[in-house]
Scaffold this motif. Structure first.
Motif, mmCIF file in Angstrom:
data_model
loop_
_atom_site.group_PDB
_atom_site.id
_atom_site.type_symbol
_atom_site.label_atom_id
_atom_site.label_comp_id
_atom_site.label_asym_id
_atom_site.label_seq_id
_atom_site.Cartn_x
_atom_site.Cartn_y
_atom_site.Cartn_z
ATOM 1 N N GLY A 155 -12.866 15.916 -9.552
ATOM 2 C CA GLY A 155 -14.136 15.394 -9.089
ATOM 3 C C GLY A 155 -14.906 14.717 -10.204
ATOM 4 O O GLY A 155 -14.820 15.122 -11.370
ATOM 5 N N THR A 156 -15.660 13.688 -9.846
ATOM 6 C CA THR A 156 -16.435 12.952 -10.852
ATOM 7 C C THR A 156 -17.914 12.832 -10.485
ATOM 8 O O THR A 156 -18.774 12.933 -11.354
ATOM 9 N N LEU A 157 -18.233 12.614 -9.216
ATOM 10 C CA LEU A 157 -19.609 12.321 -8.823
ATOM 11 C C LEU A 157 -20.416 13.604 -8.675
ATOM 12 O O LEU A 157 -20.081 14.474 -7.870
ATOM 13 N N VAL A 158 -21.494 13.728 -9.455
ATOM 14 C CA VAL A 158 -22.389 14.880 -9.401
ATOM 15 C C VAL A 158 -23.775 14.373 -9.023
ATOM 16 O O VAL A 158 -24.328 13.498 -9.685
ATOM 17 N N ASP A 159 -24.329 14.929 -7.960
ATOM 18 C CA ASP A 159 -25.606 14.469 -7.414
ATOM 19 C C ASP A 159 -26.707 15.466 -7.752
ATOM 20 O O ASP A 159 -26.555 16.674 -7.537
ATOM 21 N N THR A 160 -27.840 14.951 -8.240
ATOM 22 C CA THR A 160 -28.922 15.823 -8.653
ATOM 23 C C THR A 160 -30.268 15.140 -8.437
ATOM 24 O O THR A 160 -30.339 13.989 -8.021
ATOM 25 N N GLY A 169 -18.447 -2.137 -8.716
ATOM 26 C CA GLY A 169 -17.301 -1.687 -9.485
ATOM 27 C C GLY A 169 -17.322 -0.210 -9.794
ATOM 28 O O GLY A 169 -16.401 0.297 -10.457
ATOM 29 N N LEU A 170 -18.351 0.504 -9.328
ATOM 30 C CA LEU A 170 -18.466 1.931 -9.632
ATOM 31 C C LEU A 170 -17.488 2.733 -8.795
ATOM 32 O O LEU A 170 -17.530 2.710 -7.568
ATOM 33 N N GLU A 171 -16.616 3.489 -9.458
ATOM 34 C CA GLU A 171 -15.628 4.318 -8.788
ATOM 35 C C GLU A 171 -16.066 5.778 -8.845
ATOM 36 O O GLU A 171 -16.478 6.269 -9.897
ATOM 37 N N VAL A 172 -15.974 6.455 -7.709
ATOM 38 C CA VAL A 172 -16.393 7.854 -7.632
ATOM 39 C C VAL A 172 -15.362 8.660 -6.848
ATOM 40 O O VAL A 172 -14.558 8.116 -6.100
ATOM 41 N N SER A 173 -15.418 9.963 -7.019
ATOM 42 C CA SER A 173 -14.556 10.849 -6.233
ATOM 43 C C SER A 173 -15.048 10.890 -4.789
ATOM 44 O O SER A 173 -16.248 10.809 -4.523
ATOM 45 N N ARG A 174 -14.107 11.024 -3.843
ATOM 46 C CA ARG A 174 -14.478 11.041 -2.420
ATOM 47 C C ARG A 174 -15.342 12.226 -2.060
ATOM 48 O O ARG A 174 -16.090 12.186 -1.082
ATOM 49 N N LEU A 175 -15.240 13.294 -2.808
ATOM 50 C CA LEU A 175 -16.116 14.440 -2.643
ATOM 51 C C LEU A 175 -16.990 14.548 -3.882
ATOM 52 O O LEU A 175 -16.499 14.456 -5.015
ATOM 53 N N GLY A 198 -18.642 12.313 -20.294
ATOM 54 C CA GLY A 198 -17.780 11.148 -20.115
ATOM 55 C C GLY A 198 -16.920 11.200 -18.873
ATOM 56 O O GLY A 198 -16.403 10.169 -18.420
ATOM 57 N N ARG A 199 -16.770 12.397 -18.281
ATOM 58 C CA ARG A 199 -15.941 12.539 -17.075
ATOM 59 C C ARG A 199 -16.775 12.530 -15.805
ATOM 60 O O ARG A 199 -16.216 12.588 -14.702
ATOM 61 N N ILE A 200 -18.086 12.458 -15.935
ATOM 62 C CA ILE A 200 -18.973 12.618 -14.786
ATOM 63 C C ILE A 200 -19.686 11.316 -14.453
ATOM 64 O O ILE A 200 -20.166 10.609 -15.348
ATOM 65 N N VAL A 201 -19.741 11.002 -13.174
ATOM 66 C CA VAL A 201 -20.613 9.947 -12.669
ATOM 67 C C VAL A 201 -21.890 10.652 -12.229
ATOM 68 O O VAL A 201 -21.920 11.331 -11.199
ATOM 69 N N MET A 233 -7.656 14.597 -6.382
ATOM 70 C CA MET A 233 -8.843 13.984 -5.801
ATOM 71 C C MET A 233 -8.625 12.480 -5.645
ATOM 72 O O MET A 233 -8.094 11.823 -6.538
ATOM 73 N N GLN A 234 -9.056 11.950 -4.516
ATOM 74 C CA GLN A 234 -8.989 10.517 -4.298
ATOM 75 C C GLN A 234 -10.315 9.880 -4.708
ATOM 76 O O GLN A 234 -11.354 10.529 -4.741
ATOM 77 N N TYR A 235 -10.256 8.569 -4.995
ATOM 78 C CA TYR A 235 -11.425 7.872 -5.510
ATOM 79 C C TYR A 235 -11.680 6.603 -4.706
ATOM 80 O O TYR A 235 -10.755 6.016 -4.141
ATOM 81 N N ARG A 236 -12.942 6.219 -4.692
ATOM 82 C CA ARG A 236 -13.338 5.013 -3.965
ATOM 83 C C ARG A 236 -14.391 4.244 -4.762
ATOM 84 O O ARG A 236 -15.133 4.841 -5.541
#
Length: 317
Positions: A44-49, A10-16, A73-76, A1-4
């Motif tokens: 993947g790191t970013l989880v939207d809810t 400074g918040l880094e998240v997974s592209r998906l 700790g692994r989740i944004v 997974m790539q990150y941006r």
């Protein structure tokens, strides 16, 4: 997974990102656990809810699964507030009382003391903007969230909100705007995305597959098990089942055949290459669908295909 990085923050998240809108309804506990595991294993790191997702059942389910996997700790963790179900209707309510009540409910159900990103779900014209944005400030100061953003705001609303916060003593920045964006919904390019880029905000694209249309599943008609066949979702999907939008899907199909990938891969690769997009939020009914979407990470489109998709989707607007 790539990150941006999200915008200039400074918040880094997974592209998906993993979308959870139907967790607790169309996606049951077993499938949700499998999806979360698959997403994390892919990097993947970013989880939207949001507290309204899954008819109110999503966040408790998500919190249980995060705790079970010891994965906080692994989740944004990106949450929202400002849409609330009252009886049979869904109201916009960005008052301080409702926002903080929903935030505290989210934290309890998710089993965490803070969100990584907290977003106002939609513009509320009935609540003074200083009350809404002041609540974002309060949430950061009290440690309930690390970053703040907005969702479904127009261009002028985005600029107004960002400027209001930036001029405050603490100069708290809005780092993100969540907006519907795909090859069949490019209106965000007119005002929202240019405003966001100018202000240093990153875009989180929801429904990057055009409410399912850009998977190609509707090319031969409406499958009986699809959203478009469900009376509750028919109007949501149907607006993209037009001859103009079908031309976009056929262009994607030609590109996918030439590249030997799926139609969805091409659609997601096009979106992830757009300026200002920090992450695309993919929601899936099944784990196999999620796995297919995550595999799009490896695809980079040739410039001539990007241009062809730009042209046909621009004509379909």
């Amino acid at each position: 997974m790539q990150y941006r990085r999200v915008g200039a923050s400074g918040l880094e998240v997974s592209r998906l990102a993993l979308g959870t809108m139907t967790w607790g309804t169309a996606v049951d506990a077993y499938d949700a656990e499998e999806q979360l595991s698959t997403f994390l294993d892919a990097g993947g790191t970013l989880v939207d809810t949001a507290p309204i997702y899954g008819d109110g059942a999503c966040e408790e389910l998500l919190g249980t699964l995060i705790n079970k996997a010891d994965a906080r700790g692994r989740i944004v963790l990106a949450g929202k507030a400002g849409l609330i179900k009252r009886g049979d209707r869904i109201d916009r309510d960005s008052s301080r009382r409702t926002l903080l009540d929903q935030l505290d409910l989210s934290l309890r159900q998710l089993g965490t003391d803070h969100l990584d990103l907290w977003q106002i779900h939609t513009w509320d014209a009935e609540t003074p903007i200083d009350e809404t944005l002041g609540t974002l400030e309060h949430a950061v100061r009290t440690g309930r969230t690390r970053y703040v953003g907005i969702s479904n705001y127009s261009g002028w609303q985005t600029a107004l909100a960002h400027t209001w916060l930036a001029e405050r003593a603490d100069a708290l920045p809005l780092i993100s705007t969540q907006v519907e964006y795909s090859l069949v919904r490019r209106e965000a390019e007119d005002e929202v995305l240019p405003a966001a880029r100018h202000l240093g905000m990153g875009a989180l694209a929801w429904s990057p597959l055009g409410r399912g249309v850009l998977t190609g599943k509707y090319r031969g008609g409406v499958p009986s098990d699809s959203r478009a066949a469900d009376p509750a979702w028919e109007a949501f999907v149907g607006k993209y089942l037009t001859p103009q939008k079908s031309a976009v899907v056929e262009a994607l199909a030609r590109a996918s055949e030439g590249l030997d990938v799926t139609i969805a891969h091409v659609a997601l690769a096009w979106l992830l290459a757009r300026p200002g997009v920090a992450s695309a939020i993919v929601g899936a009914r099944t784990t196999s669908q999620l796995q297919e979407n995550l595999a799009s990470e490896d695809l980079e489109l040739p410039p001539e295909i990007v241009q062809a998709l730009d042209d046909v989707s621009d004509s379909a607007r």
